[in-house]
Design an enzyme around this catalytic site. Structure first.
Site, short mmCIF file in Angstrom:
data_model
loop_
_atom_site.label_atom_id
_atom_site.label_comp_id
_atom_site.label_asym_id
_atom_site.label_seq_id
_atom_site.Cartn_x
_atom_site.Cartn_y
_atom_site.Cartn_z
N ARG A 1 42.26 25.11 61.49
CA ARG A 1 41.53 23.84 61.44
C ARG A 1 42.41 22.67 60.98
NH1 ARG A 1 39.46 26.78 64.16
NH2 ARG A 1 37.37 27.65 64.09
N GLU B 1 35.11 22.28 55.94
CA GLU B 1 35.73 22.10 57.26
C GLU B 1 35.33 20.74 57.82
OE1 GLU B 1 34.96 24.11 61.59
OE2 GLU B 1 35.49 25.46 59.95
N SER C 1 29.76 24.05 61.62
CA SER C 1 30.14 24.87 60.48
C SER C 1 30.69 23.98 59.37
CB SER C 1 31.19 25.90 60.91
OG SER C 1 31.55 26.73 59.83
#
Length: 294
Positions: free
Chosen positions: A160, A280, A210
């Site tokens: 990420r 995230e 998420s």
């Protein structure tokens, strides 16, 4: 180029939350993007680049300076096994176009509701695939407005994260290198990914996707679920009862609701398991009016 003042960011984020941007600009050419970035630097104005707003929470106090929305830069071109896509193009649409040309490698992206630029920034991935596997080249602007063309040796991809995020580059265009494959095999994989997504994710509510990164050798959703947090609400924000890794907007939530619930989840998981969850989702905007200082 479209320019609006005091544009509410709740209109441009998947959580349907967020305060106003001082200036909201939608360029239609790379030259206009370069002009905006250069002008922002000369005027000492902060600039925030936004795509589909799928993986961000904009604070209720809004965003100072310029928000540059790239969604009108959405051209996609296919040449043999190469797909070139502008940063505002939908990564889902790119994956479907790849399928239509019997090209494999982007099946993982068939359900990721974001832009190409956002996918590069976050090294987006799902179901065993990620952007780093297929990105060949990227055209970007640095913070001074200088045009750069990067190749795969310069992307610095990790979980990420990418050079694009680390250096605050503005992504203009991405070049994906894919492989020829049978249409039936590509469609089968996309169907499987779609089924898994629909079964496991709370797609019926607005959300930012998420919320937390996966801790090493663990799953954030399991830690949250095992902490008894599914269904926990603050204001209109709720830890999803379908997937604990998602926080959904069930009743006119504010961004402050989201941020307070995120902190509650992080603290509870730490108290129970001594694991520090990291977000995230990107939390952006002015801190001045928020009750939480992120």
């Amino acid at each position: 180029m479209d320019i609006k003042s005091c544009e509410l960011m709740a209109r441009h984020t998947f959580t349907r939350t967020g305060g106003a941007a001082d200036l909201f600009v939608q360029p239609t050419t790379f030259e206009e993007v370069q002009q905006i970035v250069t002008a922002a630097k000369q005027l000492h104005l902060p600039i925030t680049t936004l795509g589909y707003g799928t993986n961000v929470i904009v604070r209720d106090s809004g965003i100072r300076g310029i928000v540059m929305n790239m969604n009108k830069l959405d051209h996609i071109q296919v040449d043999n096994t190469i797909i070139t896509a502008q940063s505002g193009a939908s990564i889902i649409q790119v994956s479907r176009l790849a399928r239509d040309h019997h090209l494999s490698g982007l099946e993982f992206a068939c359900g990721i509701p974001g832009s190409v630029g956002g996918a590069l920034m976050m090294n987006a991935g799902a179901y065993g695939g990620e952007v780093s596997f297929v990105l060949k080249e990227a055209t970007v602007l640095d913070s001074s407005g200088q045009l750069l063309v990067l190749d795969h040796t310069q992307f610095n991809f990790s979980y990420r994260s990418s050079i694009f995020e680390q250096q605050h580059y503005t992504v203009l265009e991405a070049v994906f290198e894919l492989q020829k494959a049978e249409l039936t095999a590509i469609q089968s994989k996309m169907d499987e990914n779609t089924m898994l997504r629909e079964q496991k994710q709370p797609l019926e509510y607005p959300s930012c996707g998420s919320v937390f990164k996966r801790p090493p050798n663990m799953f954030a959703g399991k830690l949250i679920s095992d902490s008894g947090l599914m269904g926990t609400r603050i204001g209109g924000a709720e830890v999803s009862t379908k997937h604990a890794g998602f926080i959904v907007n069930v009743d006119q939530a504010t961004s402050t609701d989201y941020l307070q619930l995120i902190e509650h989840v992080k603290q509870t998981v730490w108290n129970n398991y001594q694991v520090r969850l990291e977000t995230e989702v990107k939390i952006i905007g002015d801190l001045r009016d928020d009750s939480l200082q992120q």
